[in-house]
Write a protein that holds these residues in place. Structure first.
Motif, PDB file in Angstrom:
ATOM      1  N   MET A   1      -3.477  12.489 -24.436  1.00 34.55           N
ATOM      2  CA  MET A   1      -2.192  12.714 -23.789  1.00 34.55           C
ATOM      3  C   MET A   1      -1.584  14.033 -24.242  1.00 34.55           C
ATOM      4  N   GLU A   2      -1.644  14.296 -25.549  1.00 35.75           N
ATOM      5  CA  GLU A   2      -1.074  15.529 -26.082  1.00 35.75           C
ATOM      6  C   GLU A   2      -1.786  16.750 -25.515  1.00 35.75           C
ATOM      7  N   ALA A   3      -3.073  16.595 -25.234  1.00 34.47           N
ATOM      8  CA  ALA A   3      -3.846  17.690 -24.647  1.00 34.47           C
ATOM      9  C   ALA A   3      -3.591  17.844 -23.153  1.00 34.47           C
ATOM     10  N   GLY A   4      -2.891  16.862 -22.568  1.00 35.04           N
ATOM     11  CA  GLY A   4      -2.538  16.947 -21.154  1.00 35.04           C
ATOM     12  C   GLY A   4      -3.643  16.553 -20.206  1.00 35.04           C
ATOM     13  N   SER A   5      -4.628  15.774 -20.705  1.00 34.95           N
ATOM     14  CA  SER A   5      -5.808  15.504 -19.880  1.00 34.95           C
ATOM     15  C   SER A   5      -5.767  14.168 -19.149  1.00 34.95           C
ATOM     16  N   VAL A   6      -4.707  13.356 -19.344  1.00 29.85           N
ATOM     17  CA  VAL A   6      -4.660  12.044 -18.686  1.00 29.85           C
ATOM     18  C   VAL A   6      -3.289  11.805 -18.072  1.00 29.85           C
ATOM     19  N   ALA A   7      -3.247  10.938 -17.061  1.00 31.09           N
ATOM     20  CA  ALA A   7      -1.980  10.480 -16.507  1.00 31.09           C
ATOM     21  C   ALA A   7      -1.485   9.280 -17.307  1.00 31.09           C
ATOM     22  N   ARG A   8      -2.309   8.228 -17.410  1.00 36.49           N
ATOM     23  CA  ARG A   8      -1.931   7.036 -18.159  1.00 36.49           C
ATOM     24  C   ARG A   8      -3.176   6.314 -18.639  1.00 36.49           C
ATOM     25  N   SER A   9      -3.290   6.141 -19.944  1.00 34.24           N
ATOM     26  CA  SER A   9      -4.272   5.214 -20.491  1.00 34.24           C
ATOM     27  C   SER A   9      -3.593   3.852 -20.624  1.00 34.24           C
TER      28      SER A   9
ATOM     29  N   GLY B   1       0.795  -1.219   0.000  1.00 35.48           N
ATOM     30  CA  GLY B   1       0.000   0.000   0.000  1.00 35.48           C
ATOM     31  C   GLY B   1       0.827   1.269   0.000  1.00 35.48           C
ATOM     32  N   ARG B   2       2.122   1.164  -0.268  1.00 37.49           N
ATOM     33  CA  ARG B   2       2.998   2.339  -0.228  1.00 37.49           C
ATOM     34  C   ARG B   2       3.224   2.960  -1.602  1.00 37.49           C
ATOM     35  N   LEU B   3       3.012   2.201  -2.654  1.00 35.64           N
ATOM     36  CA  LEU B   3       3.180   2.686  -4.020  1.00 35.64           C
ATOM     37  C   LEU B   3       1.825   2.717  -4.703  1.00 35.64           C
ATOM     38  N   LYS B   4       1.474   3.869  -5.251  1.00 31.89           N
ATOM     39  CA  LYS B   4       0.188   4.023  -5.922  1.00 31.89           C
ATOM     40  C   LYS B   4       0.310   3.593  -7.378  1.00 31.89           C
ATOM     41  N   LEU B   5      -0.482   2.591  -7.774  1.00 30.91           N
ATOM     42  CA  LEU B   5      -0.588   2.187  -9.164  1.00 30.91           C
ATOM     43  C   LEU B   5      -2.011   2.352  -9.680  1.00 30.91           C
ATOM     44  N   ASP B   6      -2.998   1.972  -8.880  1.00 31.98           N
ATOM     45  CA  ASP B   6      -4.395   2.075  -9.302  1.00 31.98           C
ATOM     46  C   ASP B   6      -4.719   3.503  -9.741  1.00 31.98           C
ATOM     47  N   GLU B   7      -4.210   4.472  -8.985  1.00 31.41           N
ATOM     48  CA  GLU B   7      -4.548   5.871  -9.235  1.00 31.41           C
ATOM     49  C   GLU B   7      -3.868   6.437 -10.486  1.00 31.41           C
ATOM     50  N   LEU B   8      -2.862   5.733 -11.012  1.00 28.09           N
ATOM     51  CA  LEU B   8      -2.181   6.196 -12.225  1.00 28.09           C
ATOM     52  C   LEU B   8      -3.006   5.941 -13.475  1.00 28.09           C
ATOM     53  N   VAL B   9      -3.899   4.963 -13.422  1.00 26.53           N
ATOM     54  CA  VAL B   9      -4.653   4.568 -14.606  1.00 26.53           C
ATOM     55  C   VAL B   9      -5.825   5.522 -14.806  1.00 26.53           C
ATOM     56  N   SER B  10      -5.735   6.339 -15.850  1.00 28.89           N
ATOM     57  CA  SER B  10      -6.821   7.276 -16.166  1.00 28.89           C
ATOM     58  C   SER B  10      -7.947   6.597 -16.920  1.00 28.89           C
ATOM     59  N   ALA B  11      -7.601   5.623 -17.773  1.00 25.40           N
ATOM     60  CA  ALA B  11      -8.623   4.940 -18.561  1.00 25.40           C
ATOM     61  C   ALA B  11      -8.085   3.597 -19.017  1.00 25.40           C
TER      62      ALA B  11
END
Length: 360
Positions: free
Chosen positions: A348-356, A324-334
């Motif tokens: 991504m180019e528009a800057g609207s997501v962290a990671r699809s 629970g110390r490293l966040k992975l779930d929260e990195l997934v935008s879609a």
């Protein structure tokens, strides 16, 4: 199998088409792709800012299950869960033998020109992208391009360890070796920048300042461990960092890949500070710095894929996630299908997501 092919650059969309992979040769493995992250590095090649041989199946950040192995493979077996990494290493060159695997000459890890390549379409060679070509239903890679993980780690999250997490976390822990209590600024709160931020948090940094132009990204940066934020579209980020810290930070991380932000990172340092370039600066770009600052022992260093040793780093990051110390779930935008890859790059180019993440 279906794959995402970049046929020409810059300016061309990715084409989804059928390709074939060859039978695994010595020390090669076939992986059923489970998930692949959509990374900004791919976009650089699509835009012509970096060069690669075309046509190519893009993608390099992935996880899956081994389904076949060639002769002499000893590290993995069918059924193993693995993460791929573009930092494939030969294990015999000077860099590998001195512990700097990320700089490996890759001798013997690729098929030679003139030899049948790993991928093809209608009998014509398709070039392998960054030794991985992850946007395909299967990957054929050298065994030294994978790291084993336990089956309990969800593969759509595990894929992010292959680039975004390793690059950001490694920049903090391996390249800069940030000590407990240090002051840190991170320019860019995208997929890699967020991992620099959580890397600094895990390392025990005292202050972690996130700089971006979007309030939504800055809010996410707080969730990942930033203690303060600066919206660079509203104020001078360099002066704001100096005001907050009383003169500058110990470590500044540039996680975008621009001349301007690299120079800003260096300007944010206190005497004796270190600026780390994590982003991919386009070919032909020169960085201008005031020479007098080097009299105060300020340093500018590069970081390639977080200076990683991915065979040992990735299992450790997986353990941090399990704790629970490293966040992975929260990195997934879609989570998207392969056919949505062009839309993912546009977002991504528009800057609207962290990671699809492409889920197969």
């Amino acid at each position: 199998m279906k794959a995402a092919i970049l046929e020409s650059a810059p300016g061309e969309l990715i084409v989804i088409d059928d390709v074939e992979h060859d039978a695994p040769g010595p020390r090669e493995v076939v992986i059923q792709t489970a998930a692949a992250g959509v990374c900004h590095s791919d976009l650089h090649y699509m835009q012509g800012k970096y060069r690669t041989r075309l046509p190519t199946v893009v993608g390099h950040e992935a996880a899956g299950v081994v389904v076949d192995v060639g002769s002499d493979v000893s590290y993995v077996a069918p059924g193993d869960h693995v993460i791929t990494c573009l930092s494939v290493f030969c294990g015999t060159c000077e860099y590998c033998l001195s512990g700097r695997l990320v700089l490996c000459s890759k001798r013997g890890t690729r098929r030679a020109r003139g030899q049948k390549q790993r991928l093809s379409r209608g009998g014509e060679d398709i070039h392998q992208f960054l030794d991985v070509s992850a946007f395909a239903e299967r990957m054929l890679v050298h065994e030294n391009a994978v790291a084993k993980i336990t089956p309990d780690l969800p593969l759509d999250r595990a894929a992010l360890l292959g680039c975004a997490v390793t690059t950001g976390m490694g920049a903090v822990g391996r390249t800069a070796q940030v000590p407990i209590g240090a002051s840190v600024v991170v320019i860019g709160a995208g997929g890699v920048g967020l991992n620099v931020i959580q890397g600094a948090r895990i390392a025990g940094a005292g202050r972690i300042i996130a700089v971006d132009r979007l309030d939504s990204k800055l809010a996410t940066a707080i969730d990942f461990g930033a203690t303060e934020t600066i919206n660079a579209s509203e104020i001078d980020a360099v002066e704001a960092v100096k005001d907050l810290t009383g003169g500058g930070v110990d470590f500044a991380f540039e996680a975008i890949g621009l001349k301007e932000t690299t120079e800003q990172a260096f300007a944010m340092l206190r005497p004796g500070g270190t600026a780390v370039v994590v982003g991919m600066i386009p070919l032909g770009t020169s960085i201008e710095l005031p020479g007098v600052d080097f009299m105060f022992e300020k340093r500018l260093v590069g970081s390639l894929m977080g200076s990683n040793n991915f065979r040992t780093d990735m299992p450790r990051y997986a353990q941090l996630y399990a704790e629970g110390r490293l966040k992975l779930d929260e990195l997934v935008s879609a989570r998207i299908g392969l056919e949505e890859v062009n839309s993912a790059f546009a977002q991504m180019e528009a800057g609207s997501v962290a990671r699809s993440v492409i889920v197969f």
